[in-house]
Design an enzyme around this catalytic site. Structure first.
Site, PDB file in Angstrom:
ATOM      1  N   ASP A   8     -33.019 -57.970  85.508  1.00 34.24           N
ATOM      2  CA  ASP A   8     -33.195 -56.868  86.456  1.00 34.24           C
ATOM      3  C   ASP A   8     -33.147 -55.572  85.665  1.00 34.24           C
ATOM      4  OD1 ASP A   8     -33.467 -55.400  88.779  1.00 34.24           O
ATOM      5  OD2 ASP A   8     -31.370 -55.522  89.346  1.00 34.24           O
ATOM      6  N   SER A   9     -33.665 -54.517  86.272  1.00 32.82           N
ATOM      7  CA  SER A   9     -33.579 -53.217  85.623  1.00 32.82           C
ATOM      8  C   SER A   9     -32.150 -52.676  85.645  1.00 32.82           C
ATOM      9  CB  SER A   9     -34.524 -52.220  86.308  1.00 32.82           C
ATOM     10  OG  SER A   9     -34.198 -52.095  87.677  1.00 32.82           O
ATOM     11  N   TYR A  40     -36.966 -48.195  87.255  1.00 30.64           N
ATOM     12  CA  TYR A  40     -38.337 -48.618  87.029  1.00 30.64           C
ATOM     13  C   TYR A  40     -39.301 -47.972  88.030  1.00 30.64           C
ATOM     14  CZ  TYR A  40     -37.432 -52.354  83.595  1.00 30.64           C
ATOM     15  OH  TYR A  40     -37.122 -53.058  82.467  1.00 30.64           O
ATOM     16  N   GLY A  41     -38.799 -47.701  89.216  1.00 30.33           N
ATOM     17  CA  GLY A  41     -39.677 -47.242  90.290  1.00 30.33           C
ATOM     18  C   GLY A  41     -40.372 -45.922  90.016  1.00 30.33           C
ATOM     19  N   CYS A  71     -35.779 -58.547  90.120  1.00 22.27           N
ATOM     20  CA  CYS A  71     -36.074 -57.124  90.286  1.00 22.27           C
ATOM     21  C   CYS A  71     -37.345 -57.028  91.118  1.00 22.27           C
ATOM     22  CB  CYS A  71     -36.274 -56.467  88.919  1.00 22.27           C
ATOM     23  SG  CYS A  71     -36.860 -54.764  88.966  1.00 22.27           S
ATOM     24  N   ASN A  72     -37.246 -56.406  92.279  1.00 22.34           N
ATOM     25  CA  ASN A  72     -38.406 -56.339  93.157  1.00 22.34           C
ATOM     26  C   ASN A  72     -39.543 -55.525  92.545  1.00 22.34           C
ATOM     27  OD1 ASN A  72     -37.996 -57.477  96.146  1.00 22.34           O
ATOM     28  ND2 ASN A  72     -36.026 -56.845  95.339  1.00 22.34           N
ATOM     29  N   THR A  73     -39.228 -54.425  91.870  1.00 23.36           N
ATOM     30  CA  THR A  73     -40.274 -53.601  91.270  1.00 23.36           C
ATOM     31  C   THR A  73     -41.001 -54.364  90.179  1.00 23.36           C
ATOM     32  OG1 THR A  73     -39.004 -51.598  91.759  1.00 23.36           O
ATOM     33  CG2 THR A  73     -40.754 -51.420  90.118  1.00 23.36           C
ATOM     34  N   GLU A 155     -24.270 -48.370  95.007  1.00 23.10           N
ATOM     35  CA  GLU A 155     -23.711 -48.202  93.672  1.00 23.10           C
ATOM     36  C   GLU A 155     -22.511 -47.249  93.665  1.00 23.10           C
ATOM     37  OE1 GLU A 155     -26.587 -47.438  90.640  1.00 23.10           O
ATOM     38  OE2 GLU A 155     -27.591 -49.377  90.948  1.00 23.10           O
ATOM     39  N   CYS A 193     -34.672 -55.790  98.547  1.00 19.89           N
ATOM     40  CA  CYS A 193     -34.053 -55.182  97.363  1.00 19.89           C
ATOM     41  C   CYS A 193     -32.789 -55.963  97.068  1.00 19.89           C
ATOM     42  CB  CYS A 193     -33.730 -53.710  97.618  1.00 19.89           C
ATOM     43  SG  CYS A 193     -32.761 -52.926  96.296  1.00 19.89           S
ATOM     44  N   THR A 194     -32.533 -56.236  95.798  1.00 21.34           N
ATOM     45  CA  THR A 194     -31.394 -57.089  95.455  1.00 21.34           C
ATOM     46  C   THR A 194     -30.052 -56.374  95.610  1.00 21.34           C
ATOM     47  OG1 THR A 194     -31.808 -56.549  93.122  1.00 21.34           O
ATOM     48  CG2 THR A 194     -32.662 -58.645  93.941  1.00 21.34           C
ATOM     49  N   HIS A 195     -30.054 -55.062  95.854  1.00 21.70           N
ATOM     50  CA  HIS A 195     -28.815 -54.376  96.217  1.00 21.70           C
ATOM     51  C   HIS A 195     -28.420 -54.650  97.673  1.00 21.70           C
ATOM     52  CE1 HIS A 195     -29.404 -52.065  92.551  1.00 21.70           C
ATOM     53  NE2 HIS A 195     -28.315 -51.357  92.765  1.00 21.70           N
TER      54      HIS A 195
END
Length: 277
Positions: A8-9, A40-41, A71-73, A155, A193-195
């Site tokens: 993931d980023s 990344y976005g 990572c979705n992006t 976060e 989104c993984t968050h």
């Protein structure tokens, strides 16, 4: 036992790893968070692909038999580039989430024809249209809703104390109301989104308060299930002792702190790796 690389980023992919540890506890895991080059976005597709490919190659060099692009992006914009560069099976997060939504639609009374999916995701993921394409290909109608404030709230840890939680709940309420204006009959909510799995209890509370129940699809759970199926289908990997190794490209102290919250268990010391610019 296999060596599974998870990329993931940043930190969000640890929610995928958390699910993987429950389904495949005896594998060896190597996790890479490309924290030096996030977000990344805000980058171009070409740059995202370059970053993601270098990260995937690093994990392959660590002995990964199978890669999870958590990572979705990177999944939305660079999955084909990664598959062309790394000769091991690769699972992204978009397709498993879409197929889990299809399963939910088939099981519901509405079926695929009457089901409507709302996808909550980051701005970069929604702009890619990856979830819409994946869901439409399965016969599902969808609306993607960009939720740029949610990752910072997660976060910052604004999920638990009363004051902080009230702010996060209000942000969720606004996002969901805006999405429901576009899809008032939606009955499936996909967390793109993984968050966002960390927000699931607050999302359930918000939907209850809005009197709009929906089945929530956790793409981290769906991805882990897809990886478990692939790991069994592809046969045994090299014999290794089960362990977990964590790498980050910057801010290893922050990674250690936030990562423990995402994984819901203490992390071993995180190793710093330089993958260049």
């Amino acid at each position: 036992m296999k060596t599974i690389g998870v990329f993931d980023s940043g930190f969000g992919g640890l929610t995928v790893l958390r699910e993987l540890l429950q389904l495949i506890p005896d594998a060896r895991y190597v996790y890479l968070g490309d924290t030096a080059r996030l977000p990344y976005g805000s980058k171009s597709r070409k740059t995202i692909a370059r970053y993601a490919v270098s990260s995937a190659r690093f994990l392959a060099d660590q002995g990964a038999d199978l890669l999870v692009i958590a990572c979705n992006t990177a999944t939305a914009l660079a999955l084909d580039d990664i598959r062309a560069a790394v000769p091991v099976p690769i699972v992204g997060v978009v397709e498993p989430g879409a197929h889990a939504a299809l399963t939910a639609a088939i099981a519901s009374s509405a079926g695929t024809g009457g089901s409507r999916v709302i996808v909550l995701a980051t701005s970069a993921t929604t702009q890619s249209g990856a979830y819409t394409r994946a869901l439409n290909a399965l016969g599902l109608r969808s609306v993607e809703k960009a939720c740029p404030l949610l990752v910072p709230l997660v976060e910052e840890g604004w999920l638990h104390s009363d004051v902080h939680t009230s702010v996060t709940l209000e942000v969720l309420r606004i996002y969901l109301l805006e999405a429901l204006e576009q899809a008032p009959a939606a009955n499936i909510l996909l967390l793109g989104c993984t968050h966002y799995p960390l927000l699931k209890p607050l999302i359930e509370t918000t939907l209850k308060n809005l009197h709009h129940p929906m089945q929530i699809i956790d793409s981290a759970e769906a991805t882990a299930s897809a990886v478990a199926a692939l790991a069994m289908d592809s046969g045994p990997g090299a014999i290794v002792m089960p362990d977990r190794v964590f790498y980050a490209t910057d801010s290893i102290e922050k990674f250690q702190r936030l990562g423990s919250a995402f994984l819901r268990q203490p992390l071993p010391p995180v190793k710093l790796v330089d993958l260049g610019g």
